[in-house]
Scaffold this motif. Structure first.
Motif, PDB file in Angstrom:
ATOM      1  N   ALA A   1     105.064  54.222  96.325  1.00 29.64           N
ATOM      2  CA  ALA A   1     105.406  55.591  95.934  1.00 29.64           C
ATOM      3  C   ALA A   1     106.186  55.502  94.621  1.00 29.64           C
ATOM      4  O   ALA A   1     107.395  55.269  94.637  1.00 29.64           O
ATOM      5  CB  ALA A   1     106.233  56.262  97.020  1.00 29.64           C
ATOM      6  N   PRO A   2     105.516  55.669  93.467  1.00 24.87           N
ATOM      7  CA  PRO A   2     106.186  55.454  92.189  1.00 24.87           C
ATOM      8  C   PRO A   2     107.342  56.409  91.917  1.00 24.87           C
ATOM      9  O   PRO A   2     108.355  56.000  91.345  1.00 24.87           O
ATOM     10  CB  PRO A   2     105.073  55.603  91.152  1.00 24.87           C
TER      11      PRO A   2
ATOM     12  N   GLU B   1     103.277  53.016  87.730  1.00 30.42           N
ATOM     13  CA  GLU B   1     103.894  53.391  86.453  1.00 30.42           C
ATOM     14  C   GLU B   1     102.912  54.130  85.550  1.00 30.42           C
ATOM     15  O   GLU B   1     103.312  54.996  84.771  1.00 30.42           O
ATOM     16  CB  GLU B   1     104.444  52.147  85.753  1.00 30.42           C
ATOM     17  N   ALA B   2     101.619  53.813  85.669  1.00 30.56           N
ATOM     18  CA  ALA B   2     100.602  54.496  84.863  1.00 30.56           C
ATOM     19  C   ALA B   2     100.438  55.961  85.266  1.00 30.56           C
ATOM     20  O   ALA B   2      99.956  56.774  84.477  1.00 30.56           O
ATOM     21  CB  ALA B   2      99.261  53.771  84.981  1.00 30.56           C
ATOM     22  N   THR B   3     100.865  56.307  86.485  1.00 34.04           N
ATOM     23  CA  THR B   3     100.750  57.703  86.925  1.00 34.04           C
ATOM     24  C   THR B   3     101.875  58.577  86.392  1.00 34.04           C
ATOM     25  O   THR B   3     101.684  59.773  86.160  1.00 34.04           O
ATOM     26  CB  THR B   3     100.767  57.813  88.470  1.00 34.04           C
ATOM     27  N   LEU B   4     103.047  57.989  86.214  1.00 34.82           N
ATOM     28  CA  LEU B   4     104.248  58.789  85.942  1.00 34.82           C
ATOM     29  C   LEU B   4     104.231  59.597  84.645  1.00 34.82           C
ATOM     30  O   LEU B   4     104.770  60.710  84.634  1.00 34.82           O
ATOM     31  CB  LEU B   4     105.488  57.900  86.032  1.00 34.82           C
ATOM     32  N   PRO B   5     103.609  59.130  83.560  1.00 36.58           N
ATOM     33  CA  PRO B   5     103.575  59.984  82.364  1.00 36.58           C
ATOM     34  C   PRO B   5     102.807  61.300  82.570  1.00 36.58           C
ATOM     35  O   PRO B   5     102.988  62.249  81.819  1.00 36.58           O
ATOM     36  CB  PRO B   5     102.866  59.113  81.325  1.00 36.58           C
ATOM     37  N   HIS B   6     101.984  61.357  83.617  1.00 35.15           N
ATOM     38  CA  HIS B   6     101.178  62.553  83.886  1.00 35.15           C
ATOM     39  C   HIS B   6     101.815  63.465  84.934  1.00 35.15           C
ATOM     40  O   HIS B   6     101.271  64.517  85.244  1.00 35.15           O
ATOM     41  CB  HIS B   6      99.782  62.133  84.371  1.00 35.15           C
ATOM     42  N   TRP B   7     102.936  63.064  85.492  1.00 36.73           N
ATOM     43  CA  TRP B   7     103.573  63.785  86.595  1.00 36.73           C
ATOM     44  C   TRP B   7     104.867  64.430  86.124  1.00 36.73           C
ATOM     45  O   TRP B   7     105.653  63.823  85.398  1.00 36.73           O
ATOM     46  CB  TRP B   7     103.871  62.792  87.724  1.00 36.73           C
ATOM     47  N   THR B   8     105.064  65.669  86.523  1.00 35.62           N
ATOM     48  CA  THR B   8     106.301  66.374  86.212  1.00 35.62           C
ATOM     49  C   THR B   8     106.925  66.831  87.520  1.00 35.62           C
ATOM     50  O   THR B   8     106.316  67.621  88.245  1.00 35.62           O
ATOM     51  CB  THR B   8     106.026  67.595  85.310  1.00 35.62           C
ATOM     52  N   PRO B   9     108.143  66.334  87.834  1.00 35.51           N
ATOM     53  CA  PRO B   9     108.771  66.712  89.103  1.00 35.51           C
ATOM     54  C   PRO B   9     108.908  68.229  89.238  1.00 35.51           C
ATOM     55  O   PRO B   9     109.317  68.908  88.301  1.00 35.51           O
ATOM     56  CB  PRO B   9     110.153  66.055  89.041  1.00 35.51           C
TER      57      PRO B   9
ATOM     58  N   GLN C   1      94.300  62.738  85.194  1.00 34.13           N
ATOM     59  CA  GLN C   1      94.301  61.543  84.355  1.00 34.13           C
ATOM     60  C   GLN C   1      95.100  60.426  85.030  1.00 34.13           C
ATOM     61  O   GLN C   1      94.813  59.248  84.840  1.00 34.13           O
ATOM     62  CB  GLN C   1      94.857  61.848  82.963  1.00 34.13           C
ATOM     63  N   ALA C   2      96.074  60.788  85.830  1.00 34.16           N
ATOM     64  CA  ALA C   2      96.837  59.771  86.571  1.00 34.16           C
ATOM     65  C   ALA C   2      95.929  58.980  87.502  1.00 34.16           C
ATOM     66  O   ALA C   2      96.043  57.756  87.587  1.00 34.16           O
ATOM     67  CB  ALA C   2      97.958  60.436  87.363  1.00 34.16           C
ATOM     68  N   ASP C   3      95.016  59.678  88.210  1.00 34.33           N
ATOM     69  CA  ASP C   3      94.052  58.993  89.084  1.00 34.33           C
ATOM     70  C   ASP C   3      93.224  58.002  88.265  1.00 34.33           C
ATOM     71  O   ASP C   3      93.024  56.857  88.674  1.00 34.33           O
ATOM     72  CB  ASP C   3      93.094  59.999  89.736  1.00 34.33           C
ATOM     73  N   ARG C   4      92.750  58.466  87.124  1.00 36.57           N
ATOM     74  CA  ARG C   4      91.894  57.627  86.277  1.00 36.57           C
ATOM     75  C   ARG C   4      92.656  56.427  85.714  1.00 36.57           C
ATOM     76  O   ARG C   4      92.142  55.312  85.687  1.00 36.57           O
ATOM     77  CB  ARG C   4      91.304  58.458  85.146  1.00 36.57           C
ATOM     78  N   ASP C   5      93.883  56.666  85.254  1.00 36.93           N
ATOM     79  CA  ASP C   5      94.663  55.578  84.663  1.00 36.93           C
ATOM     80  C   ASP C   5      95.030  54.527  85.715  1.00 36.93           C
ATOM     81  O   ASP C   5      94.922  53.324  85.467  1.00 36.93           O
ATOM     82  CB  ASP C   5      95.925  56.116  83.990  1.00 36.93           C
ATOM     83  N   ALA C   6      95.480  54.971  86.882  1.00 38.54           N
ATOM     84  CA  ALA C   6      95.822  54.028  87.944  1.00 38.54           C
ATOM     85  C   ALA C   6      94.583  53.257  88.393  1.00 38.54           C
ATOM     86  O   ALA C   6      94.643  52.047  88.634  1.00 38.54           O
ATOM     87  CB  ALA C   6      96.468  54.753  89.120  1.00 38.54           C
TER      88      ALA C   6
END
Length: 192
Positions: free
Chosen positions: A127-128, A21-29, A49-54
């Motif tokens: 796989a979020p 869930e921490a990755t999803l704010p940084h991901w855009t489909p 930043q997703a790598d860092r947050d996760a």
């Protein structure tokens, strides 16, 4: 016999979902990340930043659940040679498929494995973007998949696999650093 007890298993499942869930704010489909949203690590692989947050979520969670078990993470390999010698250690990739993540693909995962004597004995792959979790407990001879509808399906374990055949390694097609993978495997035999 199981690699982790029921309470630890649930805590690890909750942890990997929280990291996902921490990755999803940084991901855009279907939209590529560009500019300062993508940096390059010393080995020329991308990091976001997703790598860092996760990574931060997983490290804090594992320390709380298993304070005495060292953690080797792709985002902090400093202690890897030392920890690989430990009787038990966690092996973590906070975002596996960073290139897929950057390109807006859904096929990226968060991975946590508990290893004993250098071999994985319990693992979770989440796989979020697909809301799908795979897990396996080698000692309990069980594997499962939980899909987005929260249905859990038992997966058959192969019987009679020759332990001397080597590790089965799955890597991304876009993995650009064979040298880093070889270093991580540390000379272990890989099945062909």
């Amino acid at each position: 016999m199981t690699a982790v007890n029921a309470e630890q298993k649930q805590a690890l499942i909750d942890l990997i979902i929280k990291a996902g869930e921490a990755t999803l704010p940084h991901w855009t489909p279907a939209e590529k990340l560009t500019g300062d949203k993508v940096q390059t690590k010393g080995d020329n692989s991308p990091i976001t930043q997703a790598d860092r947050d996760a990574h931060a979520v997983i490290m804090a969670g594992l320390k709380a659940i298993f304070p005495d078990i060292p953690v080797i993470s792709e985002e902090d390999e400093a202690h890897a040679p030392e920890y690989l010698k430990a009787e038990r250690f966690f092996l973590v990739d906070p975002v596996d498929g960073t290139k897929e993540f950057i390109n807006g693909c859904k096929e990226f995962t968060v991975n946590i494995a508990l290893c004993r004597a250098g071999s994985p004995i319990f693992g979770l792959v989440y796989a979020p973007a697909l809301e799908t979790l795979w897990g396996g407990d080698v000692l309990a001879q069980g594997a499962w998949k939980t899909d987005a509808d929260k249905r859990t399906i038992a997966l058959p374990m192969p019987n009679g696999r020759d332990a001397d055949a080597g590790l089965v390694v799955v890597a991304s097609l876009s993995h650009a650093n064979q040298e880093a993978l070889d270093r991580l495997l540390g000379g272990r035999k890989v099945a062909k």
